[in-house]
Motif scaffolding. Structure first.
Motif, PDB file in Angstrom:
ATOM      1  N   SER B 154       0.944  -1.187  -0.110  1.00 16.41           N
ATOM      2  CA  SER B 154      -0.055   0.035  -0.028  1.00 16.41           C
ATOM      3  C   SER B 154       0.783   1.231  -0.109  1.00 16.41           C
ATOM      4  O   SER B 154       2.122   1.126   0.308  1.00 16.41           O
ATOM      5  CB  SER B 154      -0.912  -0.009   1.170  1.00 16.41           C
ATOM      6  OG  SER B 154      -0.055   0.441   2.521  1.00 16.41           O
ATOM      7  N   GLN B 155       0.284   2.412  -0.284  1.00 20.11           N
ATOM      8  CA  GLN B 155       1.051   3.691  -0.339  1.00 20.11           C
ATOM      9  C   GLN B 155       1.665   4.117   1.121  1.00 20.11           C
ATOM     10  O   GLN B 155       2.712   4.354   1.109  1.00 20.11           O
ATOM     11  CB  GLN B 155      -0.100   4.631  -0.528  1.00 20.11           C
ATOM     12  CG  GLN B 155       0.438   5.944  -1.002  1.00 20.11           C
ATOM     13  CD  GLN B 155       1.022   6.067  -2.313  1.00 20.11           C
ATOM     14  OE1 GLN B 155       0.319   6.041  -3.267  1.00 20.11           O
ATOM     15  NE2 GLN B 155       2.341   5.815  -2.418  1.00 20.11           N
ATOM     16  N   VAL B 156       0.947   3.767   2.172  1.00 14.04           N
ATOM     17  CA  VAL B 156       1.481   3.769   3.436  1.00 14.04           C
ATOM     18  C   VAL B 156       2.592   3.042   3.784  1.00 14.04           C
ATOM     19  O   VAL B 156       3.590   3.416   4.408  1.00 14.04           O
ATOM     20  CB  VAL B 156       0.523   3.667   4.557  1.00 14.04           C
ATOM     21  CG1 VAL B 156       1.219   3.542   5.912  1.00 14.04           C
ATOM     22  CG2 VAL B 156      -0.565   4.923   4.438  1.00 14.04           C
ATOM     23  N   ASN B 159       5.731   4.120   1.990  1.00 13.46           N
ATOM     24  CA  ASN B 159       6.602   5.337   2.351  1.00 13.46           C
ATOM     25  C   ASN B 159       7.467   4.987   3.547  1.00 13.46           C
ATOM     26  O   ASN B 159       8.270   5.778   4.200  1.00 13.46           O
ATOM     27  CB  ASN B 159       5.418   6.557   3.017  1.00 13.46           C
ATOM     28  CG  ASN B 159       4.862   7.595   2.053  1.00 13.46           C
ATOM     29  OD1 ASN B 159       5.690   7.639   1.044  1.00 13.46           O
ATOM     30  ND2 ASN B 159       3.555   7.852   2.347  1.00 13.46           N
ATOM     31  N   ARG B 160       7.380   3.677   4.082  1.00 13.80           N
ATOM     32  CA  ARG B 160       8.091   3.330   5.299  1.00 13.80           C
ATOM     33  C   ARG B 160       9.770   2.937   5.053  1.00 13.80           C
ATOM     34  O   ARG B 160       9.737   1.803   4.760  1.00 13.80           O
ATOM     35  CB  ARG B 160       7.585   2.231   6.117  1.00 13.80           C
ATOM     36  CG  ARG B 160       6.185   2.668   6.724  1.00 13.80           C
ATOM     37  CD  ARG B 160       6.149   3.838   7.830  1.00 13.80           C
ATOM     38  NE  ARG B 160       7.577   3.352   8.665  1.00 13.80           N
ATOM     39  CZ  ARG B 160       7.312   2.802   9.735  1.00 13.80           C
ATOM     40  NH1 ARG B 160       6.153   2.073   9.960  1.00 13.80           N
ATOM     41  NH2 ARG B 160       8.381   2.684  10.562  1.00 13.80           N
ATOM     42  N   LEU B 162      11.787   3.240   2.309  1.00 10.65           N
ATOM     43  CA  LEU B 162      12.099   3.047   1.081  1.00 10.65           C
ATOM     44  C   LEU B 162      12.547   4.125   0.326  1.00 10.65           C
ATOM     45  O   LEU B 162      11.821   5.272  -0.041  1.00 10.65           O
ATOM     46  CB  LEU B 162      10.766   2.447   0.020  1.00 10.65           C
ATOM     47  CG  LEU B 162      11.314   1.889  -1.406  1.00 10.65           C
ATOM     48  CD1 LEU B 162      12.255   0.675  -1.294  1.00 10.65           C
ATOM     49  CD2 LEU B 162       9.905   1.551  -1.978  1.00 10.65           C
ATOM     50  N   LEU B 167      12.098   3.292  -5.268  1.00 16.30           N
ATOM     51  CA  LEU B 167      10.730   2.994  -5.614  1.00 16.30           C
ATOM     52  C   LEU B 167      10.666   3.124  -7.164  1.00 16.30           C
ATOM     53  O   LEU B 167       9.836   2.517  -7.857  1.00 16.30           O
ATOM     54  CB  LEU B 167       9.864   4.190  -4.831  1.00 16.30           C
ATOM     55  CG  LEU B 167       8.146   4.274  -5.197  1.00 16.30           C
ATOM     56  CD1 LEU B 167       7.297   5.181  -3.599  1.00 16.30           C
ATOM     57  CD2 LEU B 167       7.773   5.018  -6.311  1.00 16.30           C
ATOM     58  N   ARG B 173       3.055   1.072 -10.143  1.00 13.46           N
ATOM     59  CA  ARG B 173       1.771   1.159  -9.686  1.00 13.46           C
ATOM     60  C   ARG B 173       0.635   0.182 -10.234  1.00 13.46           C
ATOM     61  O   ARG B 173       0.663   0.093 -11.654  1.00 13.46           O
ATOM     62  CB  ARG B 173       0.928   2.494  -9.966  1.00 13.46           C
ATOM     63  CG  ARG B 173       1.248   3.415  -8.455  1.00 13.46           C
ATOM     64  CD  ARG B 173       0.178   4.381  -8.734  1.00 13.46           C
ATOM     65  NE  ARG B 173      -0.860   4.658  -7.914  1.00 13.46           N
ATOM     66  CZ  ARG B 173      -1.034   5.105  -6.831  1.00 13.46           C
ATOM     67  NH1 ARG B 173      -0.185   6.021  -6.604  1.00 13.46           N
ATOM     68  NH2 ARG B 173      -1.999   5.184  -5.889  1.00 13.46           N
ATOM     69  N   GLY B 175      -3.261  -0.321  -9.512  1.00 18.47           N
ATOM     70  CA  GLY B 175      -4.302   0.442  -8.678  1.00 18.47           C
ATOM     71  C   GLY B 175      -3.822   1.185  -7.426  1.00 18.47           C
ATOM     72  O   GLY B 175      -2.951   2.101  -7.868  1.00 18.47           O
ATOM     73  N   SER B 176      -4.248   1.107  -6.222  1.00 19.17           N
ATOM     74  CA  SER B 176      -3.860   1.812  -4.990  1.00 19.17           C
ATOM     75  C   SER B 176      -2.596   1.149  -4.525  1.00 19.17           C
ATOM     76  O   SER B 176      -2.303   1.857  -3.563  1.00 19.17           O
ATOM     77  CB  SER B 176      -4.878   1.859  -4.223  1.00 19.17           C
ATOM     78  OG  SER B 176      -5.407   0.580  -3.680  1.00 19.17           O
ATOM     79  N   TRP B 178       1.629  -0.654  -4.848  1.00 24.09           N
ATOM     80  CA  TRP B 178       2.714  -0.937  -5.641  1.00 24.09           C
ATOM     81  C   TRP B 178       3.384  -2.138  -5.827  1.00 24.09           C
ATOM     82  O   TRP B 178       3.075  -2.833  -4.978  1.00 24.09           O
ATOM     83  CB  TRP B 178       3.876   0.259  -5.294  1.00 24.09           C
ATOM     84  CG  TRP B 178       3.697   1.844  -5.025  1.00 24.09           C
ATOM     85  CD1 TRP B 178       2.603   2.275  -4.458  1.00 24.09           C
ATOM     86  CD2 TRP B 178       3.918   2.780  -6.251  1.00 24.09           C
ATOM     87  NE1 TRP B 178       2.717   3.522  -4.532  1.00 24.09           N
ATOM     88  CE2 TRP B 178       3.536   3.906  -5.841  1.00 24.09           C
ATOM     89  CE3 TRP B 178       4.740   2.583  -7.319  1.00 24.09           C
ATOM     90  CZ2 TRP B 178       3.591   4.996  -6.637  1.00 24.09           C
ATOM     91  CZ3 TRP B 178       4.770   3.768  -8.162  1.00 24.09           C
ATOM     92  CH2 TRP B 178       4.392   5.021  -7.736  1.00 24.09           C
TER      93      TRP B 178
END
Lengths: 165, 284, 127
Positions: B154-156, B159-160, B162, B167, B173, B175-176, B178
């Motif tokens: 997921s997007q969240v 973000n952790r 990476l 990325l 991507r 859908g919502s 990656w």
């Protein structure tokens, strides 16, 4: 022609991430019961538009109590503190901005995202927009709605059947 | 509203029985936080109602155990172990494997796979041309192994930790979410494994990451796990634990070496077996 | 350590301010790229800029280009914090000189992780 929009699952994932990241994970977003509307109270509406390879508008409609709580949590204030209308409009605008930006990424790109438009009450949608996805949810006992509308920017072609090489 | 003592005991016993992981008193909030979304999903008014459902519903028990054994995880977690991997552990493994030109890595208790894929990115960048590598990712949760195989985040989660350059290089991507590139997914294989019980047949590994999972087990189980892992680390190979974890009092079988900011644990060969023997390699 | 927080949303600036203040940063806020540049022209040299993309007057992408073009600010670390999440947009921002990229929505841990990657964690972070 069929207007393209995000799937229900993807739109839900986007909204869920925004909500749990900024309003806290303890109150989950739940699907609304079929017959619950947004209620009769004061509503906040926010919209952001996407233009480019995909053209459409993303809207968020939430009752005043959700808007107030969202603003308090985003600004780090204790519940019940005085909030200005500008503060609430700003927070609601940021919510639609985040949802809109992520919806843009679900659709074919490149496209540009507009700055958010926020109103107390409802925002009438222009007639060239058609709803392609809609989420009716409840959060902490209050209803909220996220809609994606697509723009018929290209007049329907007389024949849009086969594409030959 | 908080979880009833009897519900907490039931859940703690269940998780201990199934996975040997400990949920000690004081962790009630954690049990509640992890089970509340499942309770809501099942239509139960609170966690206690959900726990009574668990007593009769085996499928739901599986889901609850999965939820309770999730490690929060980020890419390149703690950074220093990955620095040690790139600077020292991988070059050592390359020096030791000139004959086979193949590096073998185990990501134990892999959770949703960020560790395994972080390592695969470093292999992509640092493994010499003509070499191959395999990362075995194991976990007690079959749901987690499914996530590792899918390689979607997921997007969240993205973000952790990476780096943005990684990325754009390794993800597309979908859908919502990656999705990690097919090249990296090819390096990572998954296998169900409960650290607390006898291991299935495993090869030996040049590098083992067993990070932030021993903390969940009692002392005897920790010792037992470390003994069994010992047999799976190739001579001269390395074991990395979480920053707060050690090889306990097993000083006869593990020696420690500081590499940058981390401790690397090397298996001491059993008496009589000293000397460099070729590692046996079972089929995965 | 000083962070310049550039976002047109007061709520978002407040969220970011609380995260980096907890990490020991002093902060300055700007509601668009031009206001941020004005601060820097006035002598502020931040260690870190947290930059939204879509803003009025001057957007975050233009701001990154302007800062990267000026040798006075070559040591300033630029991190985008934006809802722009298309692969191509991230590539553009990195090519223009942004060092890191956080996609909204994010959790506070995400900012901490990125600052650790950038070597910009100054205070002890509670586990």
């Amino acid at each position: 022609m069929i207007l393209e929009g995000p799937t229900y699952t993807d739109l839900h994932a986007v909204v869920d991430e925004v909500w749990s990241a900024f309003l806290g994970p303890e109150d989950p977003l739940l699907p609304a019961l079929p017959d619950t509307g947004l209620g009769d109270g004061v509503t906040w509406s926010a919209a952001t538009s996407v233009t480019g390879a995909w053209n459409g508008v993303v809207t968020v409609e939430i009752p005043d109590v959700v808007a107030q709580t969202a603003t308090e949590r985003m600004l780090g204030l204790a519940p019940g503190e005085d909030l200005s209308t500008e503060d609430v409009a700003d927070a609601v605008g940021e919510l639609v901005n985040m949802i809109g930006g992520n919806v843009k990424s679900l659709m074919p790109g490149p496209s540009a995202l507009s700055l958010p438009l926020v109103a107390r009450g409802t925002i009438a949608s222009p007639s060239d927009l058609t709803e392609v996805s809609c989420l009716d949810l409840t959060w902490a006992g209050s209803p909220l709605r996220v809609s994606v509308l697509a723009r018929r920017d290209v007049p329907a072609r007389a024949t849009d059947k086969q594409e030959s090489a | 509203m908080s979880i009833a003592e009897s519900s907490f005991h039931y859940v703690a016993d269940l998780v201990r029985r199934e996975t040997s992981m400990l949920y000690e008193q004081g962790k009630e909030y954690l049990v509640e936080a992890r089970l509340l979304p499942l309770a809501r999903e099942a239509g139960d008014s609170d966690v206690d109602v959900y726990v009574s459902r668990l007593m009769t519903d085996a499928a739901e028990r599986r889901k609850a155990i999965d939820a309770l054994t999730i490690n929060e995880t980020s890419w390149f977690r703690d950074n220093a172990p990955y620095q040690a991997f790139t600077d020292v552990l991988l070059p050592q493994a390359i020096a030791a494997r000139q004959a086979t030109r193949k590096i073998s890595i185990w990501s134990a208790a892999c959770s949703s796979g960020q560790e395994a894929y972080s390592l695969s990115m470093l292999l992509d960048q640092h493994l010499p041309l003509g070499w191959t590598a395999e990362i075995l990712a194991t976990d007690v949760s079959t749901a987690m192994l499914g996530r590792v195989k899918a390689g979607r985040y997921s997007q969240v989660e993205m973000n952790r930790g990476l780096p943005a350059t990684h990325l754009v290089r390794y993800f597309t991507r979908v859908g919502s979410e990656w999705e990690v590139s097919a090249d990296l997914r090819r390096i990572v294989t998954t296998q169900h494994l409960n650290l607390a019980t006898t291991f299935p047949p495993l090869p030996t590994f040049d590098i083992v990451f067993l990070r932030n999972v021993l903390i969940y087990f009692d002392l005897d189980t920790k010792r037992d796990i470390l003994r069994r892992v010992h047999a799976r680390v190739a001579p001269g190979g390395s074991l990395l634990l979480g920053s707060s974890e050690t090889t306990l009092d097993l000083t006869d079988s593990w020696e420690r070496e500081a590499v940058g900011r981390v401790q690397v644990h090397r298996p001491v060969p059993a008496a009589g077996a000293f000397g460099l023997t070729a590692p046996t390699r079972a089929a995965v | 350590m000083h962070a310049l927080i550039i976002d047109d949303s007061r709520a978002m600036r407040s969220i970011l301010r609380r995260i980096v203040t907890d990490l020991g940063y002093d902060t300055t806020e700007a509601e668009h790229g031009q206001a941020a540049l004005d601060h820097m022209e006035g002598g502020l040299v931040p260690d870190l800029c947290l930059i939204d993309w879509n803003m009025p007057v001057m957007d975050g992408y233009q701001f990154v280009q302007r800062v990267r073009d000026d040798p006075r600010w070559r040591d300033v670390t630029l991190m985008m914090v934006t809802t722009e999440s298309e692969h191509g947009q991230i590539v553009r921002a990195l090519a223009a000189g942004a060092h890191e990229y956080v996609i909204k929505p994010f959790t506070p841990d995400a900012i901490v992780d990125k600052l650790e990657l950038l070597g910009l964690l100054v205070a002890e972070v509670p586990a």
